[in-house]
Design an enzyme around this catalytic site. Sequence first.
Site, PDB file in Angstrom:
ATOM      1  N   ASN A 126       0.862  -1.176   0.000  1.00 18.49           N
ATOM      2  CA  ASN A 126       0.000   0.000   0.000  1.00 18.49           C
ATOM      3  C   ASN A 126       0.899   1.226   0.000  1.00 18.49           C
ATOM      4  O   ASN A 126       1.551   1.521   1.004  1.00 18.49           O
ATOM      5  CB  ASN A 126      -0.880  -0.044   1.271  1.00 18.49           C
ATOM      6  CG  ASN A 126      -1.674   1.241   1.474  1.00 18.49           C
ATOM      7  OD1 ASN A 126      -1.781   2.066   0.564  1.00 18.49           O
ATOM      8  ND2 ASN A 126      -2.227   1.400   2.666  1.00 18.49           N
ATOM      9  N   LYS A 141       0.051   4.284  -0.185  1.00 19.75           N
ATOM     10  CA  LYS A 141      -0.593   5.444   0.457  1.00 19.75           C
ATOM     11  C   LYS A 141      -0.432   6.691  -0.417  1.00 19.75           C
ATOM     12  O   LYS A 141      -0.455   6.585  -1.634  1.00 19.75           O
ATOM     13  CB  LYS A 141      -0.016   5.653   1.867  1.00 19.75           C
ATOM     14  CG  LYS A 141      -0.027   4.369   2.688  1.00 19.75           C
ATOM     15  CD  LYS A 141       0.217   4.602   4.138  1.00 19.75           C
ATOM     16  CE  LYS A 141       0.294   3.258   4.847  1.00 19.75           C
ATOM     17  NZ  LYS A 141       0.288   3.371   6.286  1.00 19.75           N
ATOM     18  N   SER A 186       3.605  -2.672  10.265  1.00 19.66           N
ATOM     19  CA  SER A 186       5.067  -2.655  10.407  1.00 19.66           C
ATOM     20  C   SER A 186       5.723  -3.972   9.984  1.00 19.66           C
ATOM     21  O   SER A 186       6.666  -4.430  10.625  1.00 19.66           O
ATOM     22  CB  SER A 186       5.471  -2.270  11.835  1.00 19.66           C
ATOM     23  OG  SER A 186       4.978  -0.977  12.144  1.00 19.66           O
ATOM     24  N   HIS A 216      -9.382   0.724   5.072  1.00 17.77           N
ATOM     25  CA  HIS A 216      -8.091   0.902   5.749  1.00 17.77           C
ATOM     26  C   HIS A 216      -8.296   1.806   6.963  1.00 17.77           C
ATOM     27  O   HIS A 216      -9.090   2.744   6.919  1.00 17.77           O
ATOM     28  CB  HIS A 216      -7.073   1.519   4.774  1.00 17.77           C
ATOM     29  CG  HIS A 216      -5.682   1.510   5.306  1.00 17.77           C
ATOM     30  ND1 HIS A 216      -5.246   2.433   6.231  1.00 17.77           N
ATOM     31  CD2 HIS A 216      -4.639   0.675   5.078  1.00 17.77           C
ATOM     32  CE1 HIS A 216      -3.979   2.149   6.527  1.00 17.77           C
ATOM     33  NE2 HIS A 216      -3.587   1.095   5.850  1.00 17.77           N
ATOM     34  N   GLU A 231      -6.669   4.177   8.120  1.00 19.01           N
ATOM     35  CA  GLU A 231      -6.473   5.617   7.894  1.00 19.01           C
ATOM     36  C   GLU A 231      -7.721   6.239   7.277  1.00 19.01           C
ATOM     37  O   GLU A 231      -8.034   7.398   7.530  1.00 19.01           O
ATOM     38  CB  GLU A 231      -5.231   5.842   7.017  1.00 19.01           C
ATOM     39  CG  GLU A 231      -3.960   5.628   7.828  1.00 19.01           C
ATOM     40  CD  GLU A 231      -2.752   5.182   7.035  1.00 19.01           C
ATOM     41  OE1 GLU A 231      -2.752   5.284   5.791  1.00 19.01           O
ATOM     42  OE2 GLU A 231      -1.785   4.701   7.661  1.00 19.01           O
ATOM     43  N   GLY A 261       2.529   1.749  10.808  1.00 23.53           N
ATOM     44  CA  GLY A 261       3.475   2.858  10.687  1.00 23.53           C
ATOM     45  C   GLY A 261       4.164   3.209  11.990  1.00 23.53           C
ATOM     46  O   GLY A 261       4.835   4.238  12.090  1.00 23.53           O
ATOM     47  N   GLU A 306      -5.161  -5.568  10.547  1.00 23.83           N
ATOM     48  CA  GLU A 306      -4.172  -4.514  10.740  1.00 23.83           C
ATOM     49  C   GLU A 306      -4.444  -3.806  12.066  1.00 23.83           C
ATOM     50  O   GLU A 306      -5.252  -2.864  12.111  1.00 23.83           O
ATOM     51  CB  GLU A 306      -4.262  -3.499   9.597  1.00 23.83           C
ATOM     52  CG  GLU A 306      -3.986  -4.077   8.239  1.00 23.83           C
ATOM     53  CD  GLU A 306      -3.383  -3.032   7.310  1.00 23.83           C
ATOM     54  OE1 GLU A 306      -2.260  -3.260   6.855  1.00 23.83           O
ATOM     55  OE2 GLU A 306      -4.016  -2.005   7.085  1.00 23.83           O
TER      56      GLU A 306
END
Length: 251
Positions: free
Chosen positions: A11, A13, A215, A97, A99, A175, A169
């Site tokens: 991904n 992003k 990660s 996702h 985010e 991240g 996730e």
Amino acid sequence: MKDRIPLIAGNWKMFKTSNEALDAAAQLAKLVSDIDTVDIMIAPPFTSLTVVSEVIRDTRIALGAQDMYWEKEGAFTGEISAPMLISAGCQYVIIGHSERRQYFGETDETVNKKIMAATASGLIPILCVGETETQRDEKKTFSVLDKQIEKGLEKLTLDEHQSLIIAYEPVWAIGSGKTATPDQVQEVHAFLRDLIEKRFGNMLAKATRILYGGSVKPDNVTELMALPDVDGALVGGASLKADSFSKIIHF
Ligand code: PEP
């Protein structure tokens, strides 16, 4: 012995201009040309989909999008539909996702509409689920995941589920450099497979690929991929550089 083909998905992003995406995809294509037992996907920003699709044509790398809207077309400024993604060369689409949930108001209801629209159009959806750190600390991990799966897949028929991929996730691992421990990952993946079994039966539960994301790096991927219910990885940061992503793909 797992008989599910592993999928390693990147991904990207909101990183890379079209030229940068083109370079990274071309480098990756060279580095993974020896791979024939792992499915590979990259999800660049929308603006790079078409150029990247050209450079990965005739390779094992498939193209994915990072999001989509559920309507086919219309007055929905700024949105992109499934047919548009398909015509840009996409086979996969990441949906829900964290985010998007955190910063752009994505809910289980909008996730569900997107999943339905993606499967109806022939795209393979990767449904992202995961708990926040507070939810884990409060021992709510399983109830949060249960709700995300229940609502996210509401009304999905067994047939529509065939192509679905799930990505676990944990929000606190994305991240952050903190990877969930193998025990934590396996526990959740087994739980998710169990949920699928309850909804759709044993055959589909066995066939469904469940990816881990959070990660993932060249130095932790081998251990994660060895877990019985881990069928691949959704990789953010470490997918941006072709050499580190290639190392992950060569787990
Ligand atoms: C992600 O964004 O899906 C992700 C897992 O990111 P990272 O690998 O950087 O934690």
